[in-house]
Design a protein around this motif. Structure first.
Motif, PDB file in Angstrom:
ATOM      1  N   THR A   5      -6.184  86.629 -32.890  1.00  0.00           N
ATOM      2  CA  THR A   5      -6.319  87.328 -34.159  1.00  0.00           C
ATOM      3  C   THR A   5      -5.641  86.490 -35.244  1.00  0.00           C
ATOM      4  N   GLU A   6      -6.107  86.666 -36.461  1.00  0.00           N
ATOM      5  CA  GLU A   6      -5.542  85.874 -37.562  1.00  0.00           C
ATOM      6  C   GLU A   6      -4.038  86.090 -37.688  1.00  0.00           C
ATOM      7  N   GLU A   7      -3.602  87.318 -37.519  1.00  0.00           N
ATOM      8  CA  GLU A   7      -2.176  87.630 -37.638  1.00  0.00           C
ATOM      9  C   GLU A   7      -1.361  86.906 -36.578  1.00  0.00           C
ATOM     10  N   THR A   8      -1.821  86.949 -35.335  1.00  0.00           N
ATOM     11  CA  THR A   8      -1.089  86.294 -34.253  1.00  0.00           C
ATOM     12  C   THR A   8      -1.105  84.782 -34.424  1.00  0.00           C
ATOM     13  N   ARG A   9      -2.268  84.233 -34.730  1.00  0.00           N
ATOM     14  CA  ARG A   9      -2.371  82.786 -34.911  1.00  0.00           C
ATOM     15  C   ARG A   9      -1.445  82.303 -36.029  1.00  0.00           C
ATOM     16  N   ARG A  10      -1.403  83.035 -37.140  1.00  0.00           N
ATOM     17  CA  ARG A  10      -0.533  82.654 -38.248  1.00  0.00           C
ATOM     18  C   ARG A  10       0.935  82.697 -37.841  1.00  0.00           C
ATOM     19  N   ALA A  11       1.306  83.726 -37.085  1.00  0.00           N
ATOM     20  CA  ALA A  11       2.700  83.861 -36.666  1.00  0.00           C
ATOM     21  C   ALA A  11       3.112  82.729 -35.725  1.00  0.00           C
ATOM     22  N   VAL A  12       2.255  82.417 -34.745  1.00  0.00           N
ATOM     23  CA  VAL A  12       2.568  81.350 -33.794  1.00  0.00           C
ATOM     24  C   VAL A  12       2.700  80.009 -34.524  1.00  0.00           C
ATOM     25  N   LEU A  13       1.717  79.695 -35.342  1.00  0.00           N
ATOM     26  CA  LEU A  13       1.700  78.386 -35.981  1.00  0.00           C
ATOM     27  C   LEU A  13       2.818  78.236 -37.013  1.00  0.00           C
ATOM     28  N   SER A  14       3.174  79.317 -37.680  1.00  0.00           N
ATOM     29  CA  SER A  14       4.300  79.254 -38.619  1.00  0.00           C
ATOM     30  C   SER A  14       5.605  78.968 -37.887  1.00  0.00           C
ATOM     31  N   ASP A  15       5.776  79.604 -36.735  1.00  0.00           N
ATOM     32  CA  ASP A  15       6.977  79.392 -35.931  1.00  0.00           C
ATOM     33  C   ASP A  15       7.004  77.974 -35.358  1.00  0.00           C
ATOM     34  N   VAL A  16       5.845  77.485 -34.904  1.00  0.00           N
ATOM     35  CA  VAL A  16       5.733  76.104 -34.430  1.00  0.00           C
ATOM     36  C   VAL A  16       6.098  75.136 -35.553  1.00  0.00           C
ATOM     37  N   SER A  17       5.591  75.388 -36.749  1.00  0.00           N
ATOM     38  CA  SER A  17       5.853  74.525 -37.888  1.00  0.00           C
ATOM     39  C   SER A  17       7.343  74.458 -38.215  1.00  0.00           C
ATOM     40  N   ARG A  18       7.999  75.602 -38.242  1.00  0.00           N
ATOM     41  CA  ARG A  18       9.441  75.623 -38.528  1.00  0.00           C
ATOM     42  C   ARG A  18      10.227  74.866 -37.463  1.00  0.00           C
TER      43      ARG A  18
END
Length: 271
Positions: free
Chosen positions: A234-247
């Motif tokens: 889902t867009e919400e989950t994908r955004r959360a995972v990738l934001s955390d990976v980025s940080r």
């Protein structure tokens, strides 16, 4: 709430077109040595090749640069459009927006069938039979895949923890594994086992190519965003995972090294 990244095979197969441009920009190509090895193995007949699951042309362009004639099959119209754009002005490259299983027979047979990062998407009930039908006697089949793994062990563990915070299980082809769980790189993988059971193929070979390259945070996010197991979140989950990976990567200097393993399987049809 965690989400399971492992979903229906058909859903994952059809996910790439929605991110065709990102896929094209993010996915690495294949070693020049591999292209040379495939064409040497195929011999003179290899100048007329069929590519299965050509995508946006990561393998196509490398082989087309060697001057061989390529008929490229890509079932997703959005991926095929990017591929056709790359191959504009190349009269020796033809793009067909169709899949391997349902392509109508034309009576034409090829000296080489190649497939990069795509053979696992082809229906196992028909893929080997169709390959033999479309290859000339003595024709070669070349199947190859890339695996990518985070080289730094500490950072890899941190990124695994990130995924576990957001997902119920890791994606099947994850850069944060110590060793790929579903890799086709080893000789006893499903590719090798299935090839060995096909009476029409001989001269089986497996080759492995190793490399390492550096990716920025943005480059890693683009790569993950091009993988089917992330695309179907889902867009919400994908955004959360990738934001955390980025940080996490930014906290380690904004870049990481990826160990890349490229596995190649070769065989010939009986002459």
């Amino acid at each position: 709430m965690t989400e399971n990244p492992i979903s229906d095979h058909r859903e994952r197969r059809g996910a790439f077109g929605a991110a065709a441009e990102q896929y094209d920009a993010a996915r690495p190509g294949y070693p020049d040595e591999l292209v040379t090895d495939v064409l040497e193995f195929a011999g003179p007949q290899g100048v007329d090749a069929l590519e299965v699951g050509a995508g946006t042309g990561k393998a196509t362009l490398a082989f087309a640069a060697r001057g061989i004639t390529l008929t490229c099959l890509e079932p997703d119209a959005r991926m095929a459009a990017v591929l056709a754009r790359h191959c504009a002005g190349m009269p020796h490259v033809t793009v067909e927006t169709t899949d391997f299983e349902s392509r109508r027979p034309s009576g034409r047979r090829f000296g080489l069938l190649l497939s990069g990062q795509a053979w696992h998407w082809v229906d196992p009930e028909v893929r080997w039979r169709r390959a033999q039908e479309l290859l000339l006697p003595g024709g070669a089949i070349a199947l190859f895949w890339n695996d990518w793994l985070v080289a730094d062990e500490d950072l890899r563990h941190e990124l695994r923890a990130v995924h576990h915070r957001h997902l119920h299980g890791l994606p099947p082809h994850s850069i944060v594994d110590a060793q790929p769980r579903e890799s086709v790189m080893v000789p006893n993988s499903w590719v090798w086992e299935e090839l060995q059971t096909q009476e029409g193929f001989t001269d089986l070979e497996h080759r492995l190519y190793l490399s390492r390259h550096t990716r920025t945070t943005a480059g890693i996010i683009d790569l993950l965003s091009s993988l089917s197991s992330y695309l179907i979140l889902t867009e919400e989950t994908r955004r959360a995972v990738l934001s955390d990976v980025s940080r996490t990567i930014d906290a380690h200097g904004g870049a990481l090294e990826l160990d890349t393993r490229t596995g190649l399987f070769l065989a010939r049809t009986a002459a």
